[in-house]
Design a protein around this motif. Structure first.
Motif, PDB file in Angstrom:
ATOM      1  N   PHE A  52      26.518  59.936  28.549  1.00  0.00           N
ATOM      2  CA  PHE A  52      27.880  60.090  28.047  1.00  0.00           C
ATOM      3  C   PHE A  52      28.787  60.531  29.190  1.00  0.00           C
ATOM      4  CE2 PHE A  52      25.661  64.059  27.667  1.00  0.00           C
ATOM      5  CZ  PHE A  52      26.569  65.000  28.132  1.00  0.00           C
ATOM      6  N   THR A  54      33.039  59.901  31.095  1.00  0.00           N
ATOM      7  CA  THR A  54      34.275  59.141  31.216  1.00  0.00           C
ATOM      8  C   THR A  54      34.209  58.228  32.436  1.00  0.00           C
ATOM      9  OG1 THR A  54      35.452  61.024  30.278  1.00  0.00           O
ATOM     10  CG2 THR A  54      36.785  59.347  31.333  1.00  0.00           C
ATOM     11  N   GLU A  58      38.206  56.290  30.269  1.00  0.00           N
ATOM     12  CA  GLU A  58      37.746  55.897  28.937  1.00  0.00           C
ATOM     13  C   GLU A  58      36.400  56.551  28.638  1.00  0.00           C
ATOM     14  OE1 GLU A  58      36.549  51.816  26.561  1.00  0.00           O
ATOM     15  OE2 GLU A  58      37.806  51.665  28.336  1.00  0.00           O
ATOM     16  N   LYS A  60      32.822  56.984  27.359  1.00  0.00           N
ATOM     17  CA  LYS A  60      31.691  56.062  27.178  1.00  0.00           C
ATOM     18  C   LYS A  60      30.483  56.851  26.716  1.00  0.00           C
ATOM     19  CE  LYS A  60      33.567  52.396  29.294  1.00  0.00           C
ATOM     20  NZ  LYS A  60      33.730  51.102  28.734  1.00  0.00           N
ATOM     21  N   LYS A  61      29.628  56.213  25.922  1.00  0.00           N
ATOM     22  CA  LYS A  61      28.341  56.794  25.574  1.00  0.00           C
ATOM     23  C   LYS A  61      27.366  55.675  25.261  1.00  0.00           C
ATOM     24  CE  LYS A  61      29.097  57.656  20.678  1.00  0.00           C
ATOM     25  NZ  LYS A  61      29.035  58.639  19.613  1.00  0.00           N
ATOM     26  N   THR A  62      26.096  55.957  25.494  1.00  0.00           N
ATOM     27  CA  THR A  62      25.051  54.969  25.224  1.00  0.00           C
ATOM     28  C   THR A  62      24.374  55.314  23.908  1.00  0.00           C
ATOM     29  OG1 THR A  62      23.324  56.226  26.345  1.00  0.00           O
ATOM     30  CG2 THR A  62      24.620  54.691  27.700  1.00  0.00           C
ATOM     31  N   SER A  86      24.829  51.055  35.978  1.00  0.00           N
ATOM     32  CA  SER A  86      26.152  51.418  35.465  1.00  0.00           C
ATOM     33  C   SER A  86      26.150  52.760  34.734  1.00  0.00           C
ATOM     34  CB  SER A  86      26.668  50.330  34.523  1.00  0.00           C
ATOM     35  OG  SER A  86      25.844  50.236  33.385  1.00  0.00           O
ATOM     36  N   LEU A  90      27.545  58.295  34.507  1.00  0.00           N
ATOM     37  CA  LEU A  90      27.661  59.137  33.320  1.00  0.00           C
ATOM     38  C   LEU A  90      26.677  60.303  33.410  1.00  0.00           C
ATOM     39  CD1 LEU A  90      27.654  56.285  30.643  1.00  0.00           C
ATOM     40  CD2 LEU A  90      29.650  57.506  31.533  1.00  0.00           C
TER      41      LEU A  90
END
Length: 135
Positions: A52, A54, A58, A60-62, A86, A90
Motif C-alpha cells: 500500500f 501513494t 494516487e 494504491k494498494k494490492t 512496480s 509501495l
C-alpha cells in the motif's frame, strides 16, 4: 484485564528480500524469504502480505496474498513470494503468525516504500547471500 495478557516477543525470525535471476522475466527480481534463525521449530506458519502507499499522488494498494507452511525447521529459510517491480515503490507489509510449542506468535513486518534496493543490501544469515532484511 489487559495487563493479564502476555504478548510474547518474536526473536530471530525475520524477512529478507533477495534479488535472484529469473529466466521468465530475463532480469533480476526480488523474492521475500522467511528466515528462522532461532533454535525452535515454527509450526502452523501463516504469512499474509499486501502492499500500500501513494504513487504519483494516487493511493494504491494490492490484494492480500496468503501463504501457509506446515512447519519451518530451526535455522532454515522458506521462500514466500516474488515482489513485482512496480510494487517496490509501495510499503510491503507481511503479517507472520506461527506457533512455537503451544504459544502463538504474531509479528507485522514492513518493508518501507523504496527500501528494497541494492544499496540497502547486507548478508542474510543462513542464506549467505546479500539481501534487504527487516527484523
Amino acid at each position: 484485564m489487559k495487563k493479564d495478557i502476555t504478548i510474547p516477543e518474536v526473536e530471530n525470525v525475520f524477512l529478507a528480500a533477495v534479488p535472484e535471476w529469473s529466466d521468465d522475466f530475463m532480469e533480476k527480481v526480488w523474492y521475500v524469504y522467511l528466515v528462522n534463525d532461532s533454535d525452535f521449530l515454527l509450526d502452523g506458519v501463516m504469512v499474509v502480505s499486501k502492499a500500500f502507499g501513494t504513487i504519483d499522488g494516487e493511493m494504491k494498494k494490492t490484494s492480500l496474498l496468503r501463504h501457509a507452511f506446515v512447519e519451518v525447521p530451526a535455522v532454515s529459510v522458506v521462500k514466500i513470494e516474488m515482489v513485482e517491480k512496480s510494487v517496490l515503490a509501495l510499503n510491503n507489509e507481511f503479517m507472520v503468525t506461527f506457533f512455537i510449542g503451544n504459544t502463538l506468535y504474531d509479528k507485522k513486518i514492513i518493508f518501507k516504500a523504496n527500501s528494497i534496493n541494492e544499496d540497502a543490501m547486507e548478508e542474510v544469515p543462513i542464506l549467505f547471500v546479500d539481501g534487504v532484511m527487516v527484523k
